[in-house]
Design an enzyme around this catalytic site. Structure first.
Site, PDB file in Angstrom:
ATOM      1  N   GLY A 175       1.014  -1.320  -0.061  1.00 19.90           N
ATOM      2  CA  GLY A 175       0.049  -0.110   0.077  1.00 19.90           C
ATOM      3  C   GLY A 175       0.878   1.341  -0.024  1.00 19.90           C
ATOM      4  O   GLY A 175       1.980   1.050   0.583  1.00 19.90           O
ATOM      5  N   HIS A 206      -4.518   2.519   7.429  1.00 25.26           N
ATOM      6  CA  HIS A 206      -3.113   2.883   7.474  1.00 25.26           C
ATOM      7  C   HIS A 206      -3.113   3.850   6.267  1.00 25.26           C
ATOM      8  O   HIS A 206      -2.361   4.974   6.920  1.00 25.26           O
ATOM      9  CB  HIS A 206      -2.234   1.874   7.584  1.00 25.26           C
ATOM     10  CG  HIS A 206      -0.801   2.022   7.473  1.00 25.26           C
ATOM     11  ND1 HIS A 206       0.078   1.514   8.163  1.00 25.26           N
ATOM     12  CD2 HIS A 206      -0.044   2.641   6.199  1.00 25.26           C
ATOM     13  CE1 HIS A 206       1.192   1.836   7.768  1.00 25.26           C
ATOM     14  NE2 HIS A 206       1.030   2.477   6.472  1.00 25.26           N
ATOM     15  N   GLU A 207      -3.492   3.710   5.113  1.00 29.04           N
ATOM     16  CA  GLU A 207      -3.378   4.503   4.175  1.00 29.04           C
ATOM     17  C   GLU A 207      -4.129   5.945   4.319  1.00 29.04           C
ATOM     18  O   GLU A 207      -3.545   6.836   4.100  1.00 29.04           O
ATOM     19  CB  GLU A 207      -3.651   3.905   2.940  1.00 29.04           C
ATOM     20  CG  GLU A 207      -2.622   2.883   2.472  1.00 29.04           C
ATOM     21  CD  GLU A 207      -1.056   2.926   2.583  1.00 29.04           C
ATOM     22  OE1 GLU A 207      -0.671   3.881   2.542  1.00 29.04           O
ATOM     23  OE2 GLU A 207      -0.467   1.738   3.098  1.00 29.04           O
ATOM     24  N   CYS A 248       5.650  -0.006   6.938  1.00 26.27           N
ATOM     25  CA  CYS A 248       5.128   1.254   6.024  1.00 26.27           C
ATOM     26  C   CYS A 248       6.624   1.322   5.504  1.00 26.27           C
ATOM     27  O   CYS A 248       7.807   1.413   6.050  1.00 26.27           O
ATOM     28  CB  CYS A 248       4.974   2.217   7.228  1.00 26.27           C
ATOM     29  SG  CYS A 248       4.710   3.782   6.137  1.00 26.27           S
ATOM     30  N   LEU A 249       6.199   1.732   4.061  1.00 24.35           N
ATOM     31  CA  LEU A 249       7.467   1.966   3.308  1.00 24.35           C
ATOM     32  C   LEU A 249       8.170   3.278   3.815  1.00 24.35           C
ATOM     33  O   LEU A 249       9.351   3.719   3.796  1.00 24.35           O
ATOM     34  CB  LEU A 249       6.936   2.400   2.042  1.00 24.35           C
ATOM     35  CG  LEU A 249       6.543   0.908   1.329  1.00 24.35           C
ATOM     36  CD1 LEU A 249       5.963   1.316  -0.307  1.00 24.35           C
ATOM     37  CD2 LEU A 249       7.760  -0.052   1.061  1.00 24.35           C
ATOM     38  N   HIS A 266      -2.177   8.297   6.463  1.00 25.32           N
ATOM     39  CA  HIS A 266      -1.179   8.865   5.609  1.00 25.32           C
ATOM     40  C   HIS A 266      -1.768  10.133   5.128  1.00 25.32           C
ATOM     41  O   HIS A 266      -1.258  11.529   5.296  1.00 25.32           O
ATOM     42  CB  HIS A 266      -0.506   8.157   4.555  1.00 25.32           C
ATOM     43  CG  HIS A 266       0.434   7.157   5.065  1.00 25.32           C
ATOM     44  ND1 HIS A 266       1.764   7.627   5.545  1.00 25.32           N
ATOM     45  CD2 HIS A 266       0.738   5.974   4.937  1.00 25.32           C
ATOM     46  CE1 HIS A 266       2.513   6.705   5.831  1.00 25.32           C
ATOM     47  NE2 HIS A 266       1.782   5.569   5.494  1.00 25.32           N
ATOM     48  N   GLN A 311       3.131  10.055   0.900  1.00 24.53           N
ATOM     49  CA  GLN A 311       4.426   9.496   0.807  1.00 24.53           C
ATOM     50  C   GLN A 311       5.588   9.652  -0.273  1.00 24.53           C
ATOM     51  O   GLN A 311       6.781   9.593  -0.035  1.00 24.53           O
ATOM     52  CB  GLN A 311       4.197   7.919   1.252  1.00 24.53           C
ATOM     53  CG  GLN A 311       3.512   7.318   2.315  1.00 24.53           C
ATOM     54  CD  GLN A 311       3.408   6.057   2.239  1.00 24.53           C
ATOM     55  OE1 GLN A 311       2.472   5.367   1.921  1.00 24.53           O
ATOM     56  NE2 GLN A 311       4.418   5.139   3.087  1.00 24.53           N
TER      57      GLN A 311
HETATM   58  C1  QAP Z   1       1.049  -0.605   5.055  1.00 20.35           C
HETATM   59  O1  QAP Z   1       2.892  -1.079   4.078  1.00 20.35           O
HETATM   60  C2  QAP Z   1       0.768  -1.807   5.708  1.00 20.35           C
HETATM   61  O2  QAP Z   1       9.554  -2.040   6.523  1.00 20.35           O
HETATM   62  C3  QAP Z   1       1.743  -0.854   3.804  1.00 20.35           C
HETATM   63  O3  QAP Z   1      11.529  -2.747   4.697  1.00 20.35           O
HETATM   64  C4  QAP Z   1       1.602  -2.748   6.082  1.00 20.35           C
HETATM   65  O4  QAP Z   1       3.747  -1.606   2.134  1.00 20.35           O
HETATM   66  C5  QAP Z   1      -0.773  -1.955   6.260  1.00 20.35           C
HETATM   67  C6  QAP Z   1       7.683  -2.326   3.496  1.00 20.35           C
HETATM   68  C7  QAP Z   1       1.216  -3.955   6.659  1.00 20.35           C
HETATM   69  C8  QAP Z   1      -0.933  -2.996   6.957  1.00 20.35           C
HETATM   70  C9  QAP Z   1      -0.169  -4.047   7.289  1.00 20.35           C
HETATM   71  C10 QAP Z   1       7.886  -2.193   4.703  1.00 20.35           C
HETATM   72  C11 QAP Z   1       8.563  -2.907   2.516  1.00 20.35           C
HETATM   73  C12 QAP Z   1       6.206  -2.325   2.690  1.00 20.35           C
HETATM   74  C13 QAP Z   1       9.474  -2.333   5.251  1.00 20.35           C
HETATM   75  C14 QAP Z   1       3.930  -1.789   3.283  1.00 20.35           C
HETATM   76  C15 QAP Z   1      10.519  -2.670   4.209  1.00 20.35           C
HETATM   77  C16 QAP Z   1       9.915  -3.043   3.028  1.00 20.35           C
HETATM   78  C17 QAP Z   1       5.444  -1.862   3.798  1.00 20.35           C
HETATM   79 CO    CO Z   2       2.555   3.600   5.348  1.00 19.22          CO
END
Ligand code: QAP
Ligand code: CO
Length: 165
Positions: free
Chosen positions: A46, A134-135, A92-93, A138, A51
């Protein structure tokens, strides 16, 4: 298509509240394409426009295992359908390398515009419900680390600073 730069915590521009999209036009369509490319490259599920330093209410998501179910939400709203919350280990990215459990409503209705500008509704449970909330956070300038204790949040901030140094 272009890969965009992802802002990382604690970048102050992650705190800007995003404005509603007024017209879903070619510019928004290009932004959506670039956000998908950016998210794919970063191995995310996401990504909110905030971001990538675009402060308009646009979210892209793909929570499928095969990464073949792209979702677009423009000007999204949610309505909580049940009082219960679910804990989920969120990442989170914009906070790379860190995962922490956050509690959020478990069952919501999403209302948004699709990439053609047409309104749609989608009932969400599980990861979809977690991810959309979550999004949307943001877009409000809020990050999952804001739900943690100040001590945990500060540890993450310091470790990220060290990683980047
Ligand atoms: C949001 O997050 C989310 O730490 C999206 O090293 C995540 O795409 C909502 C990511 C989980 C609910 C549950 C994170 C990639 C990606 C990192 C992501 C990383 C590489 C996170
Ligand atoms: Co995020």
């Amino acid at each position: 298509m272009a890969k965009l730069n992802i802002l990382e915590y604690p970048h102050p521009r992650l705190r800007i509240k995003a404005e509603p999209v007024v017209e879903v036009d070619e510019r928004i369509s290009q932004l959506v394409d670039d956000m998908f490319e950016t998210m794919e490259e970063a191995k995310g599920i996401g990504l909110a426009a905030s971001q990538v330093d675009v402060h308009e209410r646009v979210i892209v998501m793909d929570i499928s295992d095969d990464k073949d179910e792209p979702r677009v939400y423009i000007n999204p709203e949610i309505e909580v359908l049940e009082p219960g919350t679910q804990p989920y280990d969120e990442g989170c990215l914009s906070v790379p390398g860190f995962y922490e459990v956050v509690d959020r409503p478990a069952h919501v209705m999403i209302r948004a515009l699709d990439r053609e500008g047409n309104p749609f509704e989608e009932e969400a449970v599980g990861l979809l419900a977690v991810c959309i909330q979550h999004e949307i956070d943001h877009l409000e300038g809020k990050l999952f680390v804001d739900y943690l204790s100040p001590l945990k949040r500060d540890r993450i901030r310091k470790k990220l600073k060290k990683q980047r140094a």
